[in-house]
Structures are given as structure tokens and as C-alpha cells.
Design a protein around this motif. Sequence first.
Motif, PDB file in Angstrom:
ATOM      1  N   LEU A   1     -12.780  13.361   3.414  1.00 22.20           N
ATOM      2  CA  LEU A   1     -13.559  11.948   3.500  1.00 22.20           C
ATOM      3  C   LEU A   1     -13.167  11.406   4.855  1.00 22.20           C
ATOM      4  CD1 LEU A   1     -12.646  10.921   0.135  1.00 22.20           C
ATOM      5  CD2 LEU A   1     -14.846  11.921   0.663  1.00 22.20           C
TER       6      LEU A   1
ATOM      7  N   ALA B   1     -13.613   7.737   6.747  1.00 18.28           N
ATOM      8  CA  ALA B   1     -13.895   6.363   6.615  1.00 18.28           C
ATOM      9  C   ALA B   1     -13.808   5.641   7.887  1.00 18.28           C
ATOM     10  CB  ALA B   1     -12.612   5.683   5.708  1.00 18.28           C
TER      11      ALA B   1
ATOM     12  N   GLU C   1     -15.120   0.909   4.459  1.00 17.30           N
ATOM     13  CA  GLU C   1     -15.186   2.390   4.161  1.00 17.30           C
ATOM     14  C   GLU C   1     -13.784   2.783   3.799  1.00 17.30           C
ATOM     15  OE1 GLU C   1     -17.191   4.639   7.066  1.00 17.30           O
ATOM     16  OE2 GLU C   1     -18.832   3.531   6.879  1.00 17.30           O
TER      17      GLU C   1
ATOM     18  N   CYS D   1     -13.529   4.463   0.099  1.00 17.65           N
ATOM     19  CA  CYS D   1     -12.916   5.814  -0.064  1.00 17.65           C
ATOM     20  C   CYS D   1     -11.752   5.990  -0.993  1.00 17.65           C
ATOM     21  CB  CYS D   1     -12.199   6.148   1.354  1.00 17.65           C
ATOM     22  SG  CYS D   1     -11.980   7.885   1.514  1.00 17.65           S
ATOM     23  N   THR D   2     -10.843   4.811  -0.977  1.00 15.18           N
ATOM     24  CA  THR D   2      -9.846   4.816  -1.967  1.00 15.18           C
ATOM     25  C   THR D   2     -10.246   4.646  -3.451  1.00 15.18           C
ATOM     26  OG1 THR D   2      -9.562   2.555  -1.811  1.00 15.18           O
ATOM     27  CG2 THR D   2      -8.184   3.680  -0.573  1.00 15.18           C
TER      28      THR D   2
ATOM     29  N   VAL E   1      -8.360  12.954   4.012  1.00 17.17           N
ATOM     30  CA  VAL E   1      -8.855  11.675   4.450  1.00 17.17           C
ATOM     31  C   VAL E   1      -8.762  11.536   6.002  1.00 17.17           C
ATOM     32  CG1 VAL E   1      -9.066   9.071   4.278  1.00 17.17           C
ATOM     33  CG2 VAL E   1      -8.484  10.500   2.366  1.00 17.17           C
TER      34      VAL E   1
ATOM     35  N   THR F   1      -9.799   8.581   9.692  1.00 22.11           N
ATOM     36  CA  THR F   1     -10.465   7.599   9.919  1.00 22.11           C
ATOM     37  C   THR F   1     -10.573   7.594  11.430  1.00 22.11           C
ATOM     38  OG1 THR F   1      -8.099   6.368  10.344  1.00 22.11           O
ATOM     39  CG2 THR F   1      -8.949   6.310   8.352  1.00 22.11           C
TER      40      THR F   1
END
Length: 89
Positions: free
Chosen positions: A34, A36, A41, A45-46, A63, A65
Motif C-alpha cells: 500500500l 499513501a 490517505e 490506509c490504516t 506500506v 509513503t
Amino acid sequence: MWRRGDWKADFFQRFGIYDTKLKQALTNRQVIWLHAVSVGEVNICTQLIRALEPRLPNAKIVVSTTTTTGMGELKKKLPTHNQQNLLPD
């Protein structure tokens, strides 16, 4: 990045150079990545991670960013067991 500071943290991951621990965590696993971009976002996302974990217990969720602010928010909001799978901004 220079003006905000903290640009050295995980610098090489920006170029796809990851430490051994992260590589081993992702090898031979079903991985969901994912990304973000904004803090909004990150918040979504969380929530998505919390919904996916019970449904896909064997999946490794990674994840990333775009900003250090987004990464900071992720570190505050993610459960501890997901913290090792964060790819920096």
C-alpha cells in the motif's frame, strides 16, 4: 527534504536498497503493498490494514509513503507488528 531535516533516515531505501531484515520478511510471502501519498490517505490506509488483516492472515502488508509527515503518522497509527514493514518516503 534538506529543509525539513531527517533526510538521512532510510536514505538508501529511496533507491530500492533495503536491509536484510526487510528482504527476509518479504521473501516467499503473499505481499500487499500500500502506498499513501497524503496524510488523509495514511488515515484510510490504516483503516484498510485493520480490515485486511483478519481476512488475509498470511499476507504481509507493506506500506510506503511520499513524505516524512505521512511516515510519521503511519508510525503513530499502525499496530506494532506492522511497523517493521514500512518503506520510507
